[in-house]
Design a protein around this motif. Sequence first.
Motif, PDB file in Angstrom:
ATOM      1  N   LEU A  16      36.896 -31.006  61.983  1.00  0.00           N
ATOM      2  CA  LEU A  16      37.293 -29.629  61.705  1.00  0.00           C
ATOM      3  C   LEU A  16      36.198 -28.847  60.985  1.00  0.00           C
ATOM      4  N   THR A  17      35.364 -29.563  60.223  1.00  0.00           N
ATOM      5  CA  THR A  17      34.239 -28.891  59.553  1.00  0.00           C
ATOM      6  C   THR A  17      33.009 -28.780  60.446  1.00  0.00           C
ATOM      7  N   GLY A  18      33.095 -29.322  61.654  1.00  0.00           N
ATOM      8  CA  GLY A  18      32.015 -29.175  62.622  1.00  0.00           C
ATOM      9  C   GLY A  18      31.020 -30.306  62.672  1.00  0.00           C
ATOM     10  N   ASN A  19      31.152 -31.307  61.794  1.00  0.00           N
ATOM     11  CA  ASN A  19      30.145 -32.370  61.731  1.00  0.00           C
ATOM     12  C   ASN A  19      30.246 -33.381  62.863  1.00  0.00           C
ATOM     13  N   LEU A  20      31.415 -33.512  63.455  1.00  0.00           N
ATOM     14  CA  LEU A  20      31.595 -34.517  64.499  1.00  0.00           C
ATOM     15  C   LEU A  20      31.800 -33.907  65.886  1.00  0.00           C
ATOM     16  N   ARG A  21      31.700 -32.617  65.994  1.00  0.00           N
ATOM     17  CA  ARG A  21      32.051 -31.987  67.272  1.00  0.00           C
ATOM     18  C   ARG A  21      31.101 -32.379  68.398  1.00  0.00           C
ATOM     19  N   LYS A  22      29.806 -32.470  68.105  1.00  0.00           N
ATOM     20  CA  LYS A  22      28.854 -32.867  69.141  1.00  0.00           C
ATOM     21  C   LYS A  22      29.094 -34.313  69.583  1.00  0.00           C
ATOM     22  N   ALA A  23      29.388 -35.179  68.624  1.00  0.00           N
ATOM     23  CA  ALA A  23      29.626 -36.587  68.960  1.00  0.00           C
ATOM     24  C   ALA A  23      30.883 -36.742  69.806  1.00  0.00           C
ATOM     25  N   VAL A  24      31.945 -36.031  69.443  1.00  0.00           N
ATOM     26  CA  VAL A  24      33.201 -36.115  70.200  1.00  0.00           C
ATOM     27  C   VAL A  24      33.010 -35.543  71.601  1.00  0.00           C
ATOM     28  N   ALA A  25      32.272 -34.427  71.699  1.00  0.00           N
ATOM     29  CA  ALA A  25      32.007 -33.836  73.014  1.00  0.00           C
ATOM     30  C   ALA A  25      31.161 -34.766  73.874  1.00  0.00           C
ATOM     31  N   ALA A  26      30.187 -35.442  73.278  1.00  0.00           N
ATOM     32  CA  ALA A  26      29.345 -36.363  74.033  1.00  0.00           C
ATOM     33  C   ALA A  26      30.144 -37.532  74.586  1.00  0.00           C
ATOM     34  N   ARG A 187      14.808 -37.500  76.741  1.00  0.00           N
ATOM     35  CA  ARG A 187      13.782 -38.064  77.611  1.00  0.00           C
ATOM     36  C   ARG A 187      13.771 -37.410  78.983  1.00  0.00           C
ATOM     37  N   HIS A 188      14.498 -36.323  79.129  1.00  0.00           N
ATOM     38  CA  HIS A 188      14.547 -35.586  80.382  1.00  0.00           C
ATOM     39  C   HIS A 188      15.058 -36.474  81.519  1.00  0.00           C
ATOM     40  N   ALA A 189      16.041 -37.283  81.168  1.00  0.00           N
ATOM     41  CA  ALA A 189      16.643 -38.107  82.216  1.00  0.00           C
ATOM     42  C   ALA A 189      17.479 -37.219  83.125  1.00  0.00           C
ATOM     43  N   ALA A 190      17.822 -37.750  84.283  1.00  0.00           N
ATOM     44  CA  ALA A 190      18.661 -37.004  85.210  1.00  0.00           C
ATOM     45  C   ALA A 190      19.986 -36.681  84.537  1.00  0.00           C
ATOM     46  N   PRO A 191      20.458 -35.443  84.637  1.00  0.00           N
ATOM     47  CA  PRO A 191      21.689 -35.069  83.948  1.00  0.00           C
ATOM     48  C   PRO A 191      22.888 -35.791  84.517  1.00  0.00           C
ATOM     49  N   TYR A 192      23.907 -35.919  83.681  1.00  0.00           N
ATOM     50  CA  TYR A 192      25.146 -36.498  84.158  1.00  0.00           C
ATOM     51  C   TYR A 192      25.740 -35.591  85.226  1.00  0.00           C
ATOM     52  N   GLY A 193      26.615 -36.207  86.037  1.00  0.00           N
ATOM     53  CA  GLY A 193      27.324 -35.406  87.019  1.00  0.00           C
ATOM     54  C   GLY A 193      28.208 -34.388  86.334  1.00  0.00           C
ATOM     55  N   HIS A 194      28.567 -33.355  87.047  1.00  0.00           N
ATOM     56  CA  HIS A 194      29.346 -32.264  86.449  1.00  0.00           C
ATOM     57  C   HIS A 194      30.661 -32.779  85.878  1.00  0.00           C
ATOM     58  N   GLN A 195      31.261 -33.791  86.544  1.00  0.00           N
ATOM     59  CA  GLN A 195      32.535 -34.291  86.064  1.00  0.00           C
ATOM     60  C   GLN A 195      32.372 -35.182  84.841  1.00  0.00           C
ATOM     61  N   ASP A 196      31.159 -35.637  84.517  1.00  0.00           N
ATOM     62  CA  ASP A 196      30.969 -36.546  83.402  1.00  0.00           C
ATOM     63  C   ASP A 196      30.581 -35.842  82.121  1.00  0.00           C
ATOM     64  N   VAL A 197      30.031 -34.640  82.217  1.00  0.00           N
ATOM     65  CA  VAL A 197      29.564 -33.953  81.024  1.00  0.00           C
ATOM     66  C   VAL A 197      30.600 -32.953  80.588  1.00  0.00           C
ATOM     67  N   PRO A 198      31.167 -33.096  79.396  1.00  0.00           N
ATOM     68  CA  PRO A 198      32.169 -32.139  78.932  1.00  0.00           C
ATOM     69  C   PRO A 198      31.539 -30.790  78.686  1.00  0.00           C
ATOM     70  N   PRO A 199      32.314 -29.707  78.843  1.00  0.00           N
ATOM     71  CA  PRO A 199      31.763 -28.362  78.649  1.00  0.00           C
ATOM     72  C   PRO A 199      31.140 -28.189  77.273  1.00  0.00           C
ATOM     73  N   GLU A 200      31.742 -28.834  76.229  1.00  0.00           N
ATOM     74  CA  GLU A 200      31.204 -28.682  74.885  1.00  0.00           C
ATOM     75  C   GLU A 200      29.791 -29.229  74.801  1.00  0.00           C
ATOM     76  N   ALA A 201      29.537 -30.380  75.493  1.00  0.00           N
ATOM     77  CA  ALA A 201      28.217 -30.994  75.435  1.00  0.00           C
ATOM     78  C   ALA A 201      27.197 -30.171  76.203  1.00  0.00           C
ATOM     79  N   ARG A 202      27.603 -29.566  77.332  1.00  0.00           N
ATOM     80  CA  ARG A 202      26.667 -28.769  78.096  1.00  0.00           C
ATOM     81  C   ARG A 202      26.308 -27.474  77.401  1.00  0.00           C
ATOM     82  N   ALA A 203      27.248 -27.015  76.536  1.00  0.00           N
ATOM     83  CA  ALA A 203      27.003 -25.753  75.844  1.00  0.00           C
ATOM     84  C   ALA A 203      26.040 -25.887  74.685  1.00  0.00           C
TER      85      ALA A 203
END
Length: 204
Positions: A16-26, A187-203
């Motif tokens: 809720l304070t924003g510290n884990l949002r990237k980890a949860v989205a990933a 490392r500029h790896a190939a991106p995950y498929g659209h269905q695998d990457v949550p919108p929060e992580a892509r943003a």
Amino acid sequence: MDISMIVLIGFPVLYLTGNLRKAVAAAGIRGTQFVLYFVIATLLSLAPRIPILPGLSLDLTGLFMCMAPVVYIFCHRGYTYHFFLASTITVLLSVTSFFVTNTLTLPYLSPILGLAVSAVAVLCHGRRAPEYAPVLAGLFGLSDAVMTLLSDFARKVVLFDIRTMAALSFAVCLGASYFSFRRKRGRHAAPYGHQDVPPEARAQ
């Protein structure tokens, strides 16, 4: 306060304070479901264990921490051969640890077993490991309870007494998922498929 309560109370606050949002989205977990999971588990931790039979009781918190991801994974059709492989390894690990704990005195065995369950989840499920780790912890605890009931060891058995292992394995897998996601993107790896990457992580 043990590690399970630290995780149960701390994770929703950190999110809720924003510290884990990237980890949860990933990890591909929705924020609302993440917070509700830990809030409900925290509330259930206040309830006493339910006696079933003499010497046998049930831990509601551990049951919820295991079964809620079971339903979640089922709704997302996540039961593949990877899960059954991870389950088999976890059960074998539980049976082995049962004989070890009844033969040797190892005070730090519980955290080690929690890390072992985390490793199995990460190796078999990658960045989705946080979803599966509590389920594997539940299988571990259930296998240990069955072995105890089948043995001659006269001690009280608590079904799903896995809140510490589930919390620890979830925390480890969440960190592993986040750092794995960052490393691949860095490392500029190939991106995950659209269905695998949550919108929060892509943003991000």
